[in-house]
Write a protein that holds these residues in place. Structure first.
Motif, PDB file in Angstrom:
ATOM      1  N   SER A 289      -5.202   6.571   4.052  1.00 55.50           N
ATOM      2  CA  SER A 289      -3.905   6.369   3.403  1.00 55.50           C
ATOM      3  C   SER A 289      -2.908   5.692   4.341  1.00 55.50           C
ATOM      4  CB  SER A 289      -3.329   7.711   2.931  1.00 55.50           C
ATOM      5  OG  SER A 289      -3.107   8.575   4.030  1.00 55.50           O
ATOM      6  N   GLU A 290      -2.956   6.039   5.635  1.00 54.26           N
ATOM      7  CA  GLU A 290      -2.067   5.399   6.594  1.00 54.26           C
ATOM      8  C   GLU A 290      -2.435   3.926   6.778  1.00 54.26           C
ATOM      9  OE1 GLU A 290      -2.159   7.549  10.202  1.00 54.26           O
ATOM     10  OE2 GLU A 290      -1.289   9.388   9.362  1.00 54.26           O
ATOM     11  N   ARG A 291      -3.734   3.654   6.833  1.00 55.93           N
ATOM     12  CA  ARG A 291      -4.178   2.276   6.969  1.00 55.93           C
ATOM     13  C   ARG A 291      -3.789   1.454   5.741  1.00 55.93           C
ATOM     14  NH1 ARG A 291      -8.888   3.369   8.285  1.00 55.93           N
ATOM     15  NH2 ARG A 291      -9.925   3.268   6.273  1.00 55.93           N
ATOM     16  N   LEU A 292      -3.908   2.069   4.567  1.00 60.45           N
ATOM     17  CA  LEU A 292      -3.525   1.384   3.325  1.00 60.45           C
ATOM     18  C   LEU A 292      -2.034   1.084   3.304  1.00 60.45           C
ATOM     19  CD1 LEU A 292      -4.364   0.388   0.511  1.00 60.45           C
ATOM     20  CD2 LEU A 292      -3.934   2.693  -0.354  1.00 60.45           C
ATOM     21  N   ALA A 293      -1.219   2.064   3.770  1.00 62.18           N
ATOM     22  CA  ALA A 293       0.229   1.854   3.794  1.00 62.18           C
ATOM     23  C   ALA A 293       0.602   0.718   4.743  1.00 62.18           C
ATOM     24  CB  ALA A 293       0.932   3.141   4.217  1.00 62.18           C
ATOM     25  N   ARG A 294      -0.049   0.650   5.914  1.00 59.07           N
ATOM     26  CA  ARG A 294       0.238  -0.423   6.858  1.00 59.07           C
ATOM     27  C   ARG A 294      -0.112  -1.792   6.276  1.00 59.07           C
ATOM     28  NH1 ARG A 294      -2.052   2.926  10.883  1.00 59.07           N
ATOM     29  NH2 ARG A 294      -3.913   1.597  10.899  1.00 59.07           N
ATOM     30  N   ASP A 295      -1.253  -1.834   5.592  1.00 57.74           N
ATOM     31  CA  ASP A 295      -1.657  -3.099   4.976  1.00 57.74           C
ATOM     32  C   ASP A 295      -0.656  -3.529   3.902  1.00 57.74           C
ATOM     33  OD1 ASP A 295      -3.847  -3.085   6.616  1.00 57.74           O
ATOM     34  OD2 ASP A 295      -5.239  -2.314   5.093  1.00 57.74           O
ATOM     35  N   PHE A 296      -0.170  -2.544   3.150  1.00 61.68           N
ATOM     36  CA  PHE A 296       0.788  -2.870   2.069  1.00 61.68           C
ATOM     37  C   PHE A 296       2.123  -3.318   2.657  1.00 61.68           C
ATOM     38  CE2 PHE A 296       3.501  -1.671  -1.659  1.00 61.68           C
ATOM     39  CZ  PHE A 296       2.948  -2.596  -2.536  1.00 61.68           C
ATOM     40  N   TYR A 297       2.564  -2.673   3.737  1.00 63.17           N
ATOM     41  CA  TYR A 297       3.800  -3.109   4.407  1.00 63.17           C
ATOM     42  C   TYR A 297       3.662  -4.556   4.874  1.00 63.17           C
ATOM     43  CZ  TYR A 297       5.092   1.839   4.605  1.00 63.17           C
ATOM     44  OH  TYR A 297       5.411   3.125   4.287  1.00 63.17           O
ATOM     45  N   LYS A 298       2.507  -4.880   5.396  1.00 66.86           N
ATOM     46  CA  LYS A 298       2.276  -6.243   5.881  1.00 66.86           C
ATOM     47  C   LYS A 298       2.371  -7.243   4.737  1.00 66.86           C
ATOM     48  CE  LYS A 298      -1.121  -9.009   8.413  1.00 66.86           C
ATOM     49  NZ  LYS A 298      -2.462  -9.004   9.064  1.00 66.86           N
ATOM     50  N   ILE A 299       1.795  -6.894   3.595  1.00 67.64           N
ATOM     51  CA  ILE A 299       1.854  -7.781   2.433  1.00 67.64           C
ATOM     52  C   ILE A 299       3.285  -7.928   1.937  1.00 67.64           C
ATOM     53  CG2 ILE A 299       1.153  -8.015   0.012  1.00 67.64           C
ATOM     54  CD1 ILE A 299      -1.489  -6.654   0.793  1.00 67.64           C
TER      55      ILE A 299
ATOM     56  N   LEU B 110       4.396  -9.741  -5.150  1.00 61.94           N
ATOM     57  CA  LEU B 110       5.248 -10.877  -5.522  1.00 61.94           C
ATOM     58  C   LEU B 110       5.939 -10.629  -6.858  1.00 61.94           C
ATOM     59  CD1 LEU B 110       6.025 -13.729  -4.527  1.00 61.94           C
ATOM     60  CD2 LEU B 110       4.207 -14.629  -5.974  1.00 61.94           C
ATOM     61  N   VAL B 111       5.192 -10.121  -7.831  1.00 64.53           N
ATOM     62  CA  VAL B 111       5.785  -9.805  -9.142  1.00 64.53           C
ATOM     63  C   VAL B 111       6.817  -8.688  -9.005  1.00 64.53           C
ATOM     64  CG1 VAL B 111       5.293  -8.925 -11.459  1.00 64.53           C
ATOM     65  CG2 VAL B 111       3.751 -10.581 -10.400  1.00 64.53           C
ATOM     66  N   LEU B 112       6.502  -7.696  -8.185  1.00 68.04           N
ATOM     67  CA  LEU B 112       7.430  -6.590  -7.979  1.00 68.04           C
ATOM     68  C   LEU B 112       8.740  -7.069  -7.351  1.00 68.04           C
ATOM     69  CD1 LEU B 112       7.765  -3.517  -8.193  1.00 68.04           C
ATOM     70  CD2 LEU B 112       6.853  -3.338  -5.876  1.00 68.04           C
ATOM     71  N   ARG B 113       8.619  -7.970  -6.371  1.00 69.64           N
ATOM     72  CA  ARG B 113       9.827  -8.508  -5.735  1.00 69.64           C
ATOM     73  C   ARG B 113      10.663  -9.309  -6.735  1.00 69.64           C
ATOM     74  NH1 ARG B 113      10.281 -13.797  -2.062  1.00 69.64           N
ATOM     75  NH2 ARG B 113      12.535 -13.916  -2.130  1.00 69.64           N
ATOM     76  N   ALA B 114       9.994 -10.130  -7.560  1.00 69.46           N
ATOM     77  CA  ALA B 114      10.712 -10.915  -8.559  1.00 69.46           C
ATOM     78  C   ALA B 114      11.427 -10.015  -9.562  1.00 69.46           C
ATOM     79  CB  ALA B 114       9.739 -11.842  -9.281  1.00 69.46           C
TER      80      ALA B 114
END
Length: 573
Positions: A129-139, A177-181
């Motif tokens: 879960s921590e690795r997934l969160a880091r990857d998502f932050y990077k994206i 990207l959709v979430l940011r828009a």
């Protein structure tokens, strides 16, 4: 001798056979006891005792890891030694079980939350879960710097986003990207809604409520039909009091009959010497009849009230107030106060609070002659030495009699400063809040950090005022601002007064005058109760529907709800 030896050999062989048989029995019994007493599998681990009883091994159930191996030095082991060994292992087994559970934690689905948090850290492993969160932050960081593609179709809700994600098989980057828009769009919509709300509030604040308009019309009609409503104010026997400096003279300039009634009633009811009070009310020509009718029909005795229209002052001629006439007729000024308040405004770089302040400064009242009359008080009342000027959006809660004993030290204007106080929004006003210091004239003559003071409740020493050139300074700066197309300041009458009264202000205690009740909804109620004068400066006037409900009762308590005109016009219902 041979015969003697043979029995001994037989006995020795017999002992060997007995020993072998006994050892075999012990081995079988030990193995049986091991299976029956301890078991072959204790919570994902196994206990192995060698047939020779020389070693005891504790291993995981998958037989890949030996967690503990105990070697027994003696060739023979007694039941007592075995019992003690098993007893020791009974104490060790729980700890070994915990270690085994942590080793195999990642493959277990129904482990405790404590194990999930502690296990991977103890073994130097990283939680998925921590690795997934880091990857998502990077994206998310990558997407934050990208431009939103034109024509990107955005879902209208989170549930629709989840549905689109499932149907279109979004990858993580597309989802981000959709979430940011979506977030950008919602933020723009919220800002637009907020600015629209502020515009509607500005229009509401600039309008006249139906009930107050009804009151003015009915009282004006009463003035024409009822002789009592036209009676002289004050009565002839009290005329000398109007210029008697032994009395406490208040000046009020307004075209709001209901607001004027509250100011006068609250001041009289709060005074320890109401018989000493004289109110001089100045209004415009269209409101004069209605204002006169109200105070003729609703006595505030023993206080005395005078009502005069601007048309009744001989001094107020075009020759004496040419600048004010220019202000009212200047096209740029009229467009600024009555034009489109959104056109030309860059709302993307403007905060709602800044926009609200700009709208407040564009109230049409700021180009009204009634609002500028305070600068002419020494000329309008040549026989008076000292007066207290009140705005029409105040309520008097304390006895103002001591104000006439305040020594202004030769200064002209006794006022409350507005740069110090607990309320950081209301009491944080300095000259930089009112003037454009990028203008060379402003930068040359003013200090942006100088503390401002408040209009609304001011003690004026008219004798000292007449010895100054305050009025001329006021006029000259108004002219300069008109020449600069209103680039020196925007907000009404206070900025030129801050310049004209420079060096002529005596600061009085802040408890005399509390400001901000017309725009600060978080006003401290206990402070309101203690203030001598409370001021509803701002758009949210107490007689408007946009007024703050929790602050309105301090004003409505002085409205005469039993009056027939108030009831028939359904005011504040």
């Amino acid at each position: 001798m041979r015969s003697g030896r043979r029995p001994q050999g037989r006995r020795k062989a017999s002992r060997n056979e007995t020993e072998t048989e006994l050892r075999s029995r012990i081995g079988e019994k030990s193995r049986s006891e091991k299976r029956n007493l301890i078991g072959s599998d204790v919570g994902r681990m196994q206990l192995h005792i060698s047939p020779s009883m020389r070693s005891i091994t504790i291993s995981s159930s998958n037989e890949f890891i030996d967690l503990m191996k105990i070697k027994v030095a003696a060739r023979h082991i007694s039941y007592r030694t075995l019992f003690h060994t098993i007893l020791i292992l009974a104490f060790l087994l729980p700890f070994v079980f915990i270690l085994t559970a942590l080793v195999t934690l990642e493959g277990v689905n129904k482990c405790s939350s404590i194990g999930r948090r502690i296990g991977p850290r103890l073994l130097g492993r990283v939680d998925d879960s921590e690795r997934l969160a880091r990857d998502f932050y990077k994206i998310l960081n990558e997407v934050s710097t990208q431009e939103i593609p034109d024509g990107l179709k955005l879902p209208n809700s989170f549930s629709q986003l989840v549905s689109d994600m499932k149907n279109n098989h979004y990858d993580a980057k597309t989802f981000a990207l959709v979430l940011r828009a979506m977030m950008d769009k919602f933020e723009r919509d919220m800002r637009e809604s907020k600015f629209a709300e502020l515009m509607n509030k500005h229009f509401a604040a600039s309008s006249i409520p139906k009930g107050i308009h009804c009151l003015s019309l009915r009282l004006t009609d009463e003035y024409s039909s009822n002789a009592h409503a036209r009676r002289q104010l004050p009565s002839p026997e009290f005329l000398p009091v109007l210029s008697d400096n032994a009395y406490h003279h208040f000046i009020l300039s307004t075209d709001n009959i209901l607001a004027a009634s509250v100011v006068v009633s609250s001041a009289v009811q709060s005074s320890s010497k109401p018989e000493k009070i004289v109110f001089h009310i100045i209004t415009d020509k269209k409101t004069y009849a209605g204002m006169h009718s109200w105070f003729a029909l609703n006595s505030v005795a023993p206080a005395i009230v005078e009502v005069k229209g601007v048309h009744q002052f001989d001094w107020l001629t075009r020759e004496n107030v040419p600048v004010l006439e220019a202000v009212e007729s200047h096209n740029g000024v009229r467009n600024y106060y009555h034009g489109n308040h959104v056109a030309g405004a860059n709302l993307t770089e403007t905060t709602p609070r800044t926009f609200a302040s700009k709208l407040q400064s564009r109230s049409p009242k700021y180009i009204s002659l009634l609002n500028h009359l305070r600068i002419y008080i020494p000329e309008l009342f040549p026989n008076l030495d000292k007066v207290v000027f009140l705005d029409d959006d105040i309520v008097v809660q304390g006895d103002l009699t001591p104000l006439w004993d305040v020594d202004l030290g030769g200064k002209v204007n006794g006022a409350v400063e507005t740069c110090r106080g607990e309320d950081e929004w209301v009491m944080s006003k300095r000259l930089r809040n009112y003037f454009n210091f990028s203008h060379p004239l402003i930068a040359k003559h003013l200090d942006p950090e100088e503390c401002a003071w408040a209009y609304g409740m001011n003690v004026f020493d008219l004798q000292a005022w007449r010895k100054t050139n305050i009025r001329e300074t006021y006029h000259s700066w108004l002219r300069e601002n008109l020449k600069s197309n209103l680039t020196m300041w925007k907000l009404g009458t206070l900025p030129p007064a801050l310049i004209a009264f420079k060096g002529h202000v005596h600061i009085i205690d802040s408890s005399w005058h509390m400001l901000g009740l017309g725009y600060q909804s978080k006003t401290n109620i206990e402070h309101v109760k203690k203030a001598a004068v409370i001021h509803y400066n701002g758009q949210s006037k107490p007689w408007l529907e946009i007024g703050f409900e929790h602050l309105r009762p301090f004003w409505t308590k002085y409205v005469n709800h039993s009056n027939d005109f108030i009831k028939n016009c359904h005011i504040l219902e």
